[in-house]
Design an enzyme around this catalytic site. Structure first.
Site, PDB file in Angstrom:
ATOM      1  N   ASP A  45       0.829  -1.199   0.000  1.00  0.00           N
ATOM      2  CA  ASP A  45       0.000   0.000   0.000  1.00  0.00           C
ATOM      3  C   ASP A  45       0.870   1.259   0.000  1.00  0.00           C
ATOM      4  OD1 ASP A  45       0.885  -0.124   2.613  1.00  0.00           O
ATOM      5  OD2 ASP A  45      -1.104  -0.055   3.534  1.00  0.00           O
ATOM      6  N   SER A  46       2.191   1.060   0.009  1.00  0.00           N
ATOM      7  CA  SER A  46       3.130   2.159  -0.227  1.00  0.00           C
ATOM      8  C   SER A  46       2.886   2.802  -1.586  1.00  0.00           C
ATOM      9  CB  SER A  46       4.571   1.657  -0.138  1.00  0.00           C
ATOM     10  OG  SER A  46       4.758   0.474  -0.901  1.00  0.00           O
ATOM     11  N   ASP A  85      -0.981  -6.172   0.163  1.00  0.00           N
ATOM     12  CA  ASP A  85      -1.366  -5.488   1.392  1.00  0.00           C
ATOM     13  C   ASP A  85      -2.873  -5.339   1.514  1.00  0.00           C
ATOM     14  OD1 ASP A  85       0.771  -4.885   3.039  1.00  0.00           O
ATOM     15  OD2 ASP A  85       1.348  -3.101   1.918  1.00  0.00           O
ATOM     16  N   LYS A 113      -1.248  -9.432   3.367  1.00  0.00           N
ATOM     17  CA  LYS A 113      -0.494  -8.886   4.502  1.00  0.00           C
ATOM     18  C   LYS A 113      -1.383  -7.954   5.311  1.00  0.00           C
ATOM     19  CE  LYS A 113       3.018  -5.860   4.045  1.00  0.00           C
ATOM     20  NZ  LYS A 113       2.600  -4.707   4.909  1.00  0.00           N
ATOM     21  N   GLU A 115      -1.555  -5.446   8.821  1.00  0.00           N
ATOM     22  CA  GLU A 115      -0.782  -4.707   9.815  1.00  0.00           C
ATOM     23  C   GLU A 115      -1.474  -4.783  11.172  1.00  0.00           C
ATOM     24  OE1 GLU A 115       0.290  -0.719   8.866  1.00  0.00           O
ATOM     25  OE2 GLU A 115       1.059  -1.215   6.867  1.00  0.00           O
ATOM     26  N   GLU A 182       9.184  -4.442  10.967  1.00  0.00           N
ATOM     27  CA  GLU A 182       9.725  -3.159  10.509  1.00  0.00           C
ATOM     28  C   GLU A 182      10.210  -2.297  11.664  1.00  0.00           C
ATOM     29  OE1 GLU A 182       8.515   0.733   7.756  1.00  0.00           O
ATOM     30  OE2 GLU A 182       7.166  -0.998   7.882  1.00  0.00           O
TER      31      GLU A 182
END
Length: 266
Positions: A45-46, A85, A113, A115, A182
């Site tokens: 999602d960057s 993501d 993925k 978070e 991270e």
């Protein structure tokens, strides 16, 4: 390159061999990565920042992620393992998580993925029951940047480190297929990687993680302002251009020269 699966990554972890991951958002770069031997591709999602021009990942939608995941999957040709993501707020409600994950898997992802931390346990279990492997992103989670008060190293101090380790172990037992860790101290990255059965992909988490990931634009030096501590530009001085930079990244991770101490947090 033969098709990379979760079994491939588990075998690499068992043998102590490092593997690589890069973000990609289109077919062309995905093809270059697969050709260079990158084992895992993250449709991050960057893209909200490096492709769409936002100042964070928060505006990215499931529809955005599905569009880019489909493009990446076509370019990859089923060689690298494609991780996609789940964007901001898509996992808070279980029904949203299941629906979003289904959309991304049907677009071409092989792993989704998420978070967060221990609160994801039930979601991970439900996804696994539905045949969807999950990768849990822990430590500094960019979708929670407003809670953290900025992009700050996580897991510093004994209490914070123990809490992060305990949550990772619990989520590993719940069925998490992969982890992304991270911006944590090197010692924390080492403990977690050694304590969970699932492969751990690090970004600013030290050299002891089973794999490493960078944002494509960062490793090519295409970022505004000062890069993060863990970033290394693999394009500068590379006579083979972008393809050579990707190959150099793969070689550095597998050879143990990246991340070096200057890319890590103590």
């Amino acid at each position: 390159m033969k098709s990379v699966t979760l079994s491939t990554l588990r075998d690499l972890k068992a043998r102590g061999e490092k593997f690589t991951c890069l973000t990609s958002y289109d077919a062309t770069f995905s093809h270059l990565m697969a050709e260079a031997g990158v084992e895992t591709i993250l449709v991050g999602d960057s893209l909200g920042m490096v492709v769409q021009g936002h100042d964070s990942t928060l505006p990215v939608s499931i529809a955005d992620m599905a569009y880019h995941t489909a493009a990446v999957a076509r370019g990859n040709g089923r060689r690298a393992l494609v991780i996609a993501d789940m964007p901001f707020m898509s996992c808070v409600r279980l029904e949203d998580a299941l629906s979003g994950a289904k959309t991304l898997m049907q677009a071409g992802a092989q792993v989704v993925k998420l978070e967060g931390g221990l609160w994801l346990k039930e979601t991970i279990q439900h996804l696994a029951h539905g045949g969807i492997p999950s990768c849990v992103h822990m430590g500094l989670t960019p979708q929670s940047v407003n809670v953290f008060g900025g992009y700050k190293v996580q897991g510093r101090g004994e209490e914070a480190a123990e809490r992060l380790l305990a949550e990772a172990i619990e989520l590993d037992r719940a069925g998490a297929a992969l982890f992304v860790l991270e911006c944590v101290p090197t010692a924390v990255g080492k403990r977690i990687s050694e304590s969970v059965s699932a492969p751990v992909i690090g970004i600013g988490a030290g050299p002891h993680c089973d794999g490493q990931v960078l944002v494509l634009h960062d490793m090519l030096g295409m970022h505004p302002g000062k890069p993060a501590r863990f970033v290394k530009n693999f394009l500068t001085g590379n006579a083979e251009g972008i393809s050579g930079a990707i190959k150099a990244y793969v070689s550095a991770v597998k050879g143990g020269t990246y991340p070096a101490p200057e890319h890590c947090f103590e």
